[in-house]
Design a protein around this motif. Structure first.
Motif, mmCIF file in Angstrom:
data_model
loop_
_atom_site.group_PDB
_atom_site.id
_atom_site.type_symbol
_atom_site.label_atom_id
_atom_site.label_comp_id
_atom_site.label_asym_id
_atom_site.label_seq_id
_atom_site.Cartn_x
_atom_site.Cartn_y
_atom_site.Cartn_z
ATOM 1 N N GLU A 1 21.263 6.584 -28.935
ATOM 2 C CA GLU A 1 20.977 7.595 -29.958
ATOM 3 C C GLU A 1 20.402 8.870 -29.359
ATOM 4 O OE1 GLU A 1 18.496 5.507 -32.742
ATOM 5 O OE2 GLU A 1 20.220 4.672 -33.812
ATOM 6 N N LEU A 2 19.639 8.730 -28.257
ATOM 7 C CA LEU A 2 19.084 9.907 -27.585
ATOM 8 C C LEU A 2 20.122 10.611 -26.715
ATOM 9 C CD1 LEU A 2 15.591 8.539 -26.459
ATOM 10 C CD2 LEU A 2 16.027 10.248 -28.243
ATOM 11 N N GLY A 3 21.280 9.973 -26.545
ATOM 12 C CA GLY A 3 22.338 10.559 -25.716
ATOM 13 C C GLY A 3 22.096 10.378 -24.232
ATOM 14 N N LEU A 4 21.260 9.403 -23.849
ATOM 15 C CA LEU A 4 20.972 9.163 -22.435
ATOM 16 C C LEU A 4 21.938 8.119 -21.896
ATOM 17 C CD1 LEU A 4 17.087 9.050 -22.584
ATOM 18 C CD2 LEU A 4 18.520 10.906 -21.756
ATOM 19 N N SER A 5 22.660 8.476 -20.857
ATOM 20 C CA SER A 5 23.654 7.557 -20.300
ATOM 21 C C SER A 5 23.132 6.781 -19.103
ATOM 22 C CB SER A 5 24.902 8.338 -19.888
ATOM 23 O OG SER A 5 24.577 9.281 -18.888
ATOM 24 N N LEU A 6 21.927 7.082 -18.632
ATOM 25 C CA LEU A 6 21.353 6.432 -17.456
ATOM 26 C C LEU A 6 22.324 6.506 -16.277
ATOM 27 C CD1 LEU A 6 19.541 3.295 -18.932
ATOM 28 C CD2 LEU A 6 18.627 5.569 -18.492
ATOM 29 N N THR A 7 22.733 7.691 -15.948
ATOM 30 C CA THR A 7 23.665 7.939 -14.861
ATOM 31 C C THR A 7 23.184 7.298 -13.573
ATOM 32 O OG1 THR A 7 24.240 10.042 -15.882
ATOM 33 C CG2 THR A 7 24.866 9.744 -13.577
ATOM 34 N N GLY A 8 24.067 6.542 -12.944
ATOM 35 C CA GLY A 8 23.754 5.916 -11.667
ATOM 36 C C GLY A 8 22.961 4.636 -11.770
ATOM 37 N N VAL A 9 22.634 4.215 -12.996
ATOM 38 C CA VAL A 9 21.846 3.005 -13.191
ATOM 39 C C VAL A 9 22.780 1.878 -13.628
ATOM 40 C CG1 VAL A 9 19.973 1.926 -14.494
ATOM 41 C CG2 VAL A 9 19.815 4.332 -13.863
ATOM 42 N N ARG A 10 22.803 0.827 -12.852
ATOM 43 C CA ARG A 10 23.529 -0.381 -13.233
ATOM 44 C C ARG A 10 22.619 -1.198 -14.126
ATOM 45 N NH1 ARG A 10 28.920 -1.085 -11.703
ATOM 46 N NH2 ARG A 10 29.237 0.046 -9.788
ATOM 47 N N THR A 11 23.204 -1.940 -15.036
ATOM 48 C CA THR A 11 22.405 -2.805 -15.896
ATOM 49 C C THR A 11 22.939 -4.233 -15.831
ATOM 50 O OG1 THR A 11 23.768 -2.303 -17.831
ATOM 51 C CG2 THR A 11 21.793 -0.962 -17.506
ATOM 52 N N ALA A 12 22.062 -5.176 -16.097
ATOM 53 C CA ALA A 12 22.425 -6.585 -16.192
ATOM 54 C C ALA A 12 21.519 -7.204 -17.248
ATOM 55 C CB ALA A 12 22.239 -7.285 -14.841
ATOM 56 N N LEU A 13 21.962 -8.324 -17.797
ATOM 57 C CA LEU A 13 21.196 -8.937 -18.885
ATOM 58 C C LEU A 13 19.850 -9.488 -18.446
ATOM 59 C CD1 LEU A 13 23.979 -10.756 -20.919
ATOM 60 C CD2 LEU A 13 22.742 -8.654 -21.506
ATOM 61 N N ASP A 14 19.806 -10.083 -17.242
ATOM 62 C CA ASP A 14 18.562 -10.711 -16.806
ATOM 63 C C ASP A 14 18.411 -10.598 -15.290
ATOM 64 O OD1 ASP A 14 20.201 -12.770 -15.690
ATOM 65 O OD2 ASP A 14 20.093 -13.901 -17.554
ATOM 66 N N VAL A 15 17.257 -11.046 -14.791
ATOM 67 C CA VAL A 15 16.941 -10.933 -13.371
ATOM 68 C C VAL A 15 17.976 -11.671 -12.520
ATOM 69 C CG1 VAL A 15 15.253 -11.537 -11.588
ATOM 70 C CG2 VAL A 15 14.479 -10.549 -13.752
ATOM 71 N N GLU A 16 18.375 -12.846 -12.942
ATOM 72 C CA GLU A 16 19.336 -13.639 -12.176
ATOM 73 C C GLU A 16 20.653 -12.884 -11.994
ATOM 74 O OE1 GLU A 16 21.691 -17.900 -12.556
ATOM 75 O OE2 GLU A 16 19.833 -17.622 -13.657
ATOM 76 N N LYS A 17 21.171 -12.316 -13.075
ATOM 77 C CA LYS A 17 22.432 -11.571 -12.985
ATOM 78 C C LYS A 17 22.251 -10.272 -12.193
ATOM 79 C CE LYS A 17 24.536 -13.630 -16.979
ATOM 80 N NZ LYS A 17 25.044 -13.504 -18.320
#
Length: 129
Positions: free
Chosen positions: A92-108
């Motif tokens: 909603e804020l329009g932030l794409s987190l450029t360059g940031v990878r995401t994963a569901l949890d620490v293990e992944k």
């Protein structure tokens, strides 16, 4: 003053944010994390934000900035544990987190870092110009 611990696991740094982030704490984290990357020659940074219920535009930009700084220092960044409300707010804020990878949890997140990081001995040594 609050501090966010930075732990070393294998060739990676683990940051678990369990306190409400304010601007000064975010800036301190940036400074300490980049120094830790250089000191430990970390190949990756995993940031666990599962403890954050609210992420504003400043914190979103801070995560992107940390990822950019880490990349310059030859380390990948993965953010894990994002609450659904936080993801909605960032979009909603329009932030794409450029360059940031995401994963569901620490293990992944750790599995991603292990899979994308060069093996020992194949990485450029920062101490050699």
């Amino acid at each position: 003053m609050d501090r966010i611990p930075i732990l070393q696991m294998e060739a990676f740094l683990l940051v678990t944010i369990q306190v409400d982030m304010h601007d000064q704490l975010a800036l301190t984290l940036q400074d300490e994390l980049t120094a830790s990357i250089v000191k430990t020659h970390a190949r990756g940074v995993l940031i666990d934000i599962s403890g954050l219920e609210i992420v504003d535009s400043f914190i979103g930009r801070m995560l992107s900035t940390i990822a950019a700084m880490a990349r310059v220092l030859d380390a990948e960044t993965v953010v894990v544990g994002m609450q659904p409300a936080v993801a909605i707010t960032l979009v909603e804020l329009g932030l794409s987190l450029t360059g940031v990878r995401t994963a569901l949890d620490v293990e992944k997140g750790m599995a991603f870092l292990r899979a994308t990081s060069p093996q020992k001995g194949h990485r450029h040594d920062r101490r050699q110009g």
